[in-house]
Design an enzyme around this catalytic site. Structure first.
Site, PDB file in Angstrom:
ATOM      1  N   LYS A 156      74.529   8.981  32.705  1.00  0.00           N
ATOM      2  CA  LYS A 156      74.631   8.073  31.385  1.00  0.00           C
ATOM      3  C   LYS A 156      76.091   8.434  30.679  1.00  0.00           C
ATOM      4  O   LYS A 156      76.330   9.679  30.626  1.00  0.00           O
ATOM      5  CB  LYS A 156      73.505   7.855  30.485  1.00  0.00           C
ATOM      6  CG  LYS A 156      73.178   9.120  29.585  1.00  0.00           C
ATOM      7  CD  LYS A 156      73.702   9.625  28.347  1.00  0.00           C
ATOM      8  CE  LYS A 156      73.149  10.729  27.741  1.00  0.00           C
ATOM      9  NZ  LYS A 156      74.457  11.186  26.634  1.00  0.00           N
TER      10      LYS A 156
ATOM     11  N   ASP B 269      66.690  11.771  25.270  1.00  0.00           N
ATOM     12  CA  ASP B 269      67.110  10.870  26.384  1.00  0.00           C
ATOM     13  C   ASP B 269      66.577  10.246  27.448  1.00  0.00           C
ATOM     14  O   ASP B 269      67.046   9.404  28.076  1.00  0.00           O
ATOM     15  CB  ASP B 269      68.552  11.572  26.853  1.00  0.00           C
ATOM     16  CG  ASP B 269      69.763  11.830  25.679  1.00  0.00           C
ATOM     17  OD1 ASP B 269      69.237  11.235  24.475  1.00  0.00           O
ATOM     18  OD2 ASP B 269      70.708  12.467  26.045  1.00  0.00           O
TER      19      ASP B 269
HETATM   20  O1  C5P Z   1      65.321  15.799  22.654  1.00  0.00           O
HETATM   21  P1  C5P Z   1      66.076  16.784  23.091  1.00  0.00           P
HETATM   22  O2  C5P Z   1      65.248  18.008  23.712  1.00  0.00           O
HETATM   23  O3  C5P Z   1      67.209  16.486  24.017  1.00  0.00           O
HETATM   24  O4  C5P Z   1      67.001  17.566  21.883  1.00  0.00           O
HETATM   25  C1  C5P Z   1      67.315  18.704  22.083  1.00  0.00           C
HETATM   26  C2  C5P Z   1      67.881  19.252  20.476  1.00  0.00           C
HETATM   27  O5  C5P Z   1      68.943  18.365  20.043  1.00  0.00           O
HETATM   28  C3  C5P Z   1      66.717  19.128  19.632  1.00  0.00           C
HETATM   29  O6  C5P Z   1      65.843  20.286  19.616  1.00  0.00           O
HETATM   30  C4  C5P Z   1      67.401  18.922  18.060  1.00  0.00           C
HETATM   31  O7  C5P Z   1      67.525  20.052  17.669  1.00  0.00           O
HETATM   32  C5  C5P Z   1      68.548  18.161  18.630  1.00  0.00           C
HETATM   33  N1  C5P Z   1      68.378  16.344  18.465  1.00  0.00           N
HETATM   34  C6  C5P Z   1      68.399  15.745  17.063  1.00  0.00           C
HETATM   35  N2  C5P Z   1      68.323  14.680  17.124  1.00  0.00           N
HETATM   36  C7  C5P Z   1      67.892  13.818  18.078  1.00  0.00           C
HETATM   37  C8  C5P Z   1      68.014  14.626  19.483  1.00  0.00           C
HETATM   38  C9  C5P Z   1      68.368  15.799  19.524  1.00  0.00           C
HETATM   39  O8  C5P Z   1      68.424  16.835  16.282  1.00  0.00           O
HETATM   40  N3  C5P Z   1      68.012  12.399  17.903  1.00  0.00           N
END
Ligand code: C5P
Length: 288
Positions: free
Chosen positions: A8, A133
């Site tokens: 993406k 995502d």
């Molecule tokens: O959800 P994901 O594992 O991809 O997120 C990785 C990190 O990115 C989270 O631990 C957080 O620190 C940050 N994050 C965030 N807000 C989001 C998505 C991700 O702060 N909407």
């Protein structure tokens, strides 16, 4: 069973603020693109076995595809095993959602492969538990996403955009990018998402003027090669260019396929990873 697991880009990404759970609320426009990994699923008696041709990709529970297989097996009460063979083209740590897409592909594929019969809602729930995502890849096409990225509004119309992607040889840890953004003295001044969504049928020239990503202001000062990649894309003739997600890949919008190929030729010697891509509908495609 083999599947294409697509990448993406974010055509727009605005971070609205930090939430009590540590995540951030955001507003983004995701687009599925033609660049993809290939994933093969084969039966084994028990357990999850993951193989990958990229030695930099973990093949244990750190891998989101591995976690997706485990989550689906647990939810559906499946005791059979699976061997997943992953052929990477989407570079990890590039903001193109490679790992998230692999997780979503694993959920959709194993739901079929194991005849687990989970509903769309159940798959979405598992997906959002694996990463912010991941749900987008189950939907594909073009989606506005809010919340932490998991609340999706699919847009009916997907404009055909030809793109050139480059990945400078650096990786940006996503949690670092969020804290660097929080630490900025002034929040970035991205335009409105509606400026872009109302221009989607006006062609690449107009779309290219409405791109925005809040992370650029936080990431470019710390990672000059990414800022350089954006200016190289613009110098090569891109109508507009933007970092995807929290980086490090940058995409440029081309006028058409021939223009994209010409830009990719110009940039090929300078970057280890350069791809021509276009926007597509499904992010998960069964091959055989
Ligand atoms: O959800 P994901 O594992 O991809 O997120 C990785 C990190 O990115 C989270 O631990 C957080 O620190 C940050 N994050 C965030 N807000 C989001 C998505 C991700 O702060 N909407």
């Amino acid at each position: 069973m083999r599947f294409e697991s697509h990448a993406k880009i974010n055509l727009y990404l605005r971070v609205l603020g930090r939430r009590p759970d540590g995540f951030h609320d955001l507003e983004t426009l995701f687009a599925a693109i033609s660049v993809c990994d290939i994933m093969e699923f084969e039966p084994i008696p028990r357990g999850i076995e993951l193989r990958c041709d990229d030695p930099g990709v973990p093949t244990d529970s750190r891998n989101l595809a591995w976690r997706a297989a485990e989550a689906l097996a647990k939810r559906a009460g499946i005791s059979r095993g699976v061997r997943i063979t992953l052929r990477k083209d989407v570079p990890p740590g590039s903001g193109l959602g490679g790992g998230s897409g692999n997780a979503a592909t694993t959920l959709a594929a194993l739901n079929e492969f194991w005849q687990a019969g989970l509903s769309r809602e159940a798959l979405w729930e598992l997906a959002s538990g694996i990463g912010s995502d991941v749900p987008f890849f189950l939907e594909g096409g073009l989606c506005v996403a809010t919340g932490r990225g998991e609340i999706l509004t699919p847009l009916a119309q997907v404009p055909e955009l030809w793109l050139v992607l480059v990945r400078p040889p650096v990786s940006v840890p996503t949690p670092w990018a969020y804290s660097a953004l929080d630490a900025l003295a002034e929040p970035p001044k991205s335009g409105q998402l509606s400026d872009l969504t109302t221009a989607l049928d006006e062609g690449p020239e107009v779309i290219a003027t409405r791109l925005a990503n809040d992370f650029e202001a936080a990431v470019f000062p710390a990672y000059p090669p990414i800022a350089q990649a954006k200016s190289d894309l613009l110098s090569a003739g891109a109508l507009g260019a933007l970092m995807s997600g929290s980086g490090s890949a940058v995409f440029g919008i081309a006028r058409d396929e021939a223009d994209a190929e010409a830009m990719a030729c110009t940039l090929a010697g300078r970057y280890p990873w350069v791809r021509v891509a276009r926007t597509i509908r499904s992010a998960i495609v069964r091959i055989d």
